[in-house]
Write a protein that holds these residues in place. Sequence first.
Motif, PDB file in Angstrom:
ATOM      1  N   ARG A 141       0.909  -1.320   0.087  1.00 14.67           N
ATOM      2  CA  ARG A 141       0.102   0.003  -0.015  1.00 14.67           C
ATOM      3  C   ARG A 141       0.914   1.261  -0.074  1.00 14.67           C
ATOM      4  N   GLN A 161      -0.211  -6.904  -3.014  1.00 14.25           N
ATOM      5  CA  GLN A 161      -0.962  -6.572  -1.738  1.00 14.25           C
ATOM      6  C   GLN A 161      -0.890  -7.737  -0.945  1.00 14.25           C
ATOM      7  N   ASN A 179      -9.495   0.008  -2.149  1.00 16.82           N
ATOM      8  CA  ASN A 179      -8.436  -0.229  -3.016  1.00 16.82           C
ATOM      9  C   ASN A 179      -8.941  -1.495  -4.131  1.00 16.82           C
ATOM     10  N   ASP A 211      -9.379   0.377   3.132  1.00 17.57           N
ATOM     11  CA  ASP A 211      -8.388  -0.540   2.671  1.00 17.57           C
ATOM     12  C   ASP A 211      -8.993  -1.840   2.975  1.00 17.57           C
TER      13      ASP A 211
END
Length: 242
Positions: free
Chosen positions: A118, A219, A213, A135
């Motif tokens: 991130r 990620q 996101n 998120d």
Amino acid sequence: MAEVNLVICMAGYNTRFHDVGFDIPKYLLPWNHATIIFDILENFGDVQQTILVANKRDIYFKEQLLLAIKPLGLNENNILYIGDTKGQAHTAEIGVAQLKHSELPTFIHNADTVVSGRNLSMISNLLNHYDAYIDVFVGNSPKYSYVRAYEDTVLEIVEKKQISPYASSGLYGFSSANLYTQFYNKCIQQSEELYISNVLQTMIASSKKVFMNGLGNSQDTIVLGSPQEYGIEMARQTLGAR
């Protein structure tokens, strides 16, 4: 340096870990050759101001915390010890109130979930066009908060009810610290325990724009909130090192 604020909420009761014999706050538990809190902060990189909001009953471990954050250029000026609060949203508001630049994009995160991949600078650029950020990762636990969205726009966020596959990682962004405080004050009377999801849902109900996101391969989200989760992830880490 990312021109953003970062508030880490670490003032919980730590009951589950204490009950099974852990005698230090979970954010100081060993993780990835350091501690959980070090890895969380290192993944975010250098930011304008970081506030760590801890419970004053953990002040006994202050020197250990200072050692953990020293390699990141942080010191006791970045730590705030407080009493018990009405919940994470209240803890966050106490930290937000300490920020020197309340006009900057402000991120709030918990102290038991390690997120990587991130980029806070990139997210803060999007906060020029949105009011808040949630998120997410793909989750299936009933203890998480979940969002319902259309494309990347969040339509709803609820606690402990799986309304979609998208669970909050505990990382939230606001276009400014002032905006967080404004909507925290709007929902302060809603319930005994205040979640940041309450603040965000109040924003959504007020037609504020909230985005989430996309889920990329770069990620990673590692939840370490319970002794069981911590044990499983430590075992995976050990096996991966072999």
